[in-house]
Design a protein around this motif. Structure first.
Motif, mmCIF file in Angstrom:
data_model
loop_
_atom_site.group_PDB
_atom_site.id
_atom_site.type_symbol
_atom_site.label_atom_id
_atom_site.label_comp_id
_atom_site.label_asym_id
_atom_site.label_seq_id
_atom_site.Cartn_x
_atom_site.Cartn_y
_atom_site.Cartn_z
ATOM 1 N N THR A 12 5.215 -1.528 -8.117
ATOM 2 C CA THR A 12 6.298 -1.476 -7.133
ATOM 3 C C THR A 12 7.600 -2.045 -7.683
ATOM 4 O O THR A 12 8.683 -1.484 -7.468
ATOM 5 C CB THR A 12 5.900 -2.249 -5.861
ATOM 6 O OG1 THR A 12 4.688 -1.701 -5.344
ATOM 7 C CG2 THR A 12 6.984 -2.131 -4.793
ATOM 8 N N ALA B 268 7.483 3.911 1.974
ATOM 9 C CA ALA B 268 6.390 2.945 1.849
ATOM 10 C C ALA B 268 5.023 3.623 1.758
ATOM 11 O O ALA B 268 4.191 3.230 0.923
ATOM 12 C CB ALA B 268 6.429 1.964 3.024
ATOM 13 N N ASP C 249 -3.419 -0.285 3.723
ATOM 14 C CA ASP C 249 -2.208 0.309 4.296
ATOM 15 C C ASP C 249 -2.167 1.826 4.141
ATOM 16 O O ASP C 249 -1.219 2.475 4.588
ATOM 17 C CB ASP C 249 -0.962 -0.287 3.614
ATOM 18 C CG ASP C 249 -0.843 -1.782 3.838
ATOM 19 O OD1 ASP C 249 -1.128 -2.232 4.955
ATOM 20 O OD2 ASP C 249 -0.473 -2.492 2.889
ATOM 21 N N SER C 250 -3.195 2.381 3.494
ATOM 22 C CA SER C 250 -3.210 3.822 3.242
ATOM 23 C C SER C 250 -3.508 4.613 4.515
ATOM 24 O O SER C 250 -4.407 4.271 5.286
ATOM 25 C CB SER C 250 -4.261 4.159 2.182
ATOM 26 O OG SER C 250 -4.379 5.550 2.022
ATOM 27 N N SER D 138 0.484 3.208 -5.706
ATOM 28 C CA SER D 138 0.010 1.889 -6.133
ATOM 29 C C SER D 138 -1.516 1.845 -6.203
ATOM 30 O O SER D 138 -2.084 1.188 -7.082
ATOM 31 C CB SER D 138 0.510 0.812 -5.166
ATOM 32 O OG SER D 138 1.913 0.707 -5.214
ATOM 33 N N THR E 127 2.529 3.295 -1.441
ATOM 34 C CA THR E 127 1.189 2.757 -1.219
ATOM 35 C C THR E 127 0.152 3.589 -1.963
ATOM 36 O O THR E 127 -0.718 3.048 -2.663
ATOM 37 C CB THR E 127 0.851 2.734 0.287
ATOM 38 O OG1 THR E 127 1.687 1.791 0.943
ATOM 39 C CG2 THR E 127 -0.610 2.349 0.506
ATOM 40 N N GLU E 128 0.243 4.912 -1.815
ATOM 41 C CA GLU E 128 -0.721 5.798 -2.468
ATOM 42 C C GLU E 128 -0.587 5.739 -3.990
ATOM 43 O O GLU E 128 -1.593 5.729 -4.708
ATOM 44 C CB GLU E 128 -0.526 7.240 -1.986
ATOM 45 C CG GLU E 128 -0.645 7.432 -0.484
ATOM 46 C CD GLU E 128 -1.959 6.942 0.090
ATOM 47 O OE1 GLU E 128 -2.989 6.993 -0.625
ATOM 48 O OE2 GLU E 128 -1.970 6.514 1.259
ATOM 49 N N HIS F 112 -3.439 -2.471 -1.451
ATOM 50 C CA HIS F 112 -2.729 -1.357 -0.809
ATOM 51 C C HIS F 112 -3.657 -0.430 -0.038
ATOM 52 O O HIS F 112 -3.191 0.364 0.779
ATOM 53 C CB HIS F 112 -1.958 -0.557 -1.863
ATOM 54 C CG HIS F 112 -0.793 -1.297 -2.436
ATOM 55 N ND1 HIS F 112 -0.893 -2.080 -3.566
ATOM 56 C CD2 HIS F 112 0.503 -1.393 -2.034
ATOM 57 C CE1 HIS F 112 0.277 -2.617 -3.833
ATOM 58 N NE2 HIS F 112 1.146 -2.223 -2.933
#
Length: 227
Positions: free
Chosen positions: A109, A176, A55-56, A183, A180-181, A52
């Motif tokens: 998730t 999302a 994607d941050s 996760s 992400t954060e 993840h």
């Protein structure tokens, strides 16, 4: 809530089967299982964080979250209170197993989006997938820590049940970027728990749990300020 009930039942079933298996294990095999659980938790945590991370949109947020969350958790002595509570009913290291199980079962998730998807769209696929994973994981945990791991099923039911009942309010907020954060932080906590089991570090992972709330607060403030 059929998906959550299946997920809860899977953990209970895995805990029973694992505890039965534990009774026939010699100490050397239990030691091997401890190592296996530690390695698995460490790898799962690292994988979640690294996957993840790309994607941050806020690469330093997880660092701030861990720092702030750890200070708050230490001040509240979450780990100490939890260990003392468990110690009233068990003389073993069940507390370590429970904390690891709770993180593995609840911070992911599938366990967060699953109840929302189930409540809003009647789609239980995420929770059925989660139940399958949790069945195997609870078996391994219970074969090491005993039937007490079944208590994580209660935590999971309350956790997913609360999300299910609040789905209409949570769905628009659980974007999302926020997941992400969460996760990333969750992955670090799971890895920390694994390293503790392996006795590589002495981390009181439960004291870090407030770190999961820091991204939530950040996104709330960000939304209110229109940033």
């Amino acid at each position: 809530m059929i998906g959550t009930l299946v997920n809860t039942a899977a953990i209970l079933a895995g805990s029973v089967l694992g505890s039965i298996f534990k009774k026939g294990l010699k100490e050397k095999y239990q030691t091997v299982l401890f190592t296996a659980i530690g390695l698995a938790a460490t790898l799962l945590g690292i994988n979640a964080a690294v996957t993840h991370m790309k994607d941050s949109s806020f690469p330093v947020l997880f660092i701030i979250s861990l720092a702030v969350g750890s200070v708050i958790g230490t001040a509240l002595d979450i780990d100490g209170r939890f260990q003392r509570l468990v110690g009233r009913f068990s003389t073993s290291n069940l507390g370590q197993g429970l904390s690891t199980g709770i993180l593995l079962f609840c911070i992911g998730t599938l366990s967060i989006l699953g109840p929302i998807e189930s409540a809003i769209h009647g789609n239980h696929t995420y929770l059925y997938m989660n139940a399958t994973l949790d069945l195997v994981t609870s078996m391994v945990l219970a074969s090491t820590y005993g039937i007490g791991i079944a208590l994580t099923a209660v935590v999971l039911f309350v956790w997913q049940g609360a999300i299910y009942l609040s789905a209409d309010y949570l769905a628009p907020f659980l974007t999302a970027p926020l997941l992400t954060e969460i996760s990333i932080v969750g992955g670090v906590l799971i890895a920390s728990s694994g390293l503790s089991i392996l006795k590589i570090i002495e981390a009181k992972t439960l004291n870090m749990l407030p770190a999961l709330l820091v991204p939530v607060v950040w996104f709330l403030v960000k939304g209110l300020l229109g940033l």
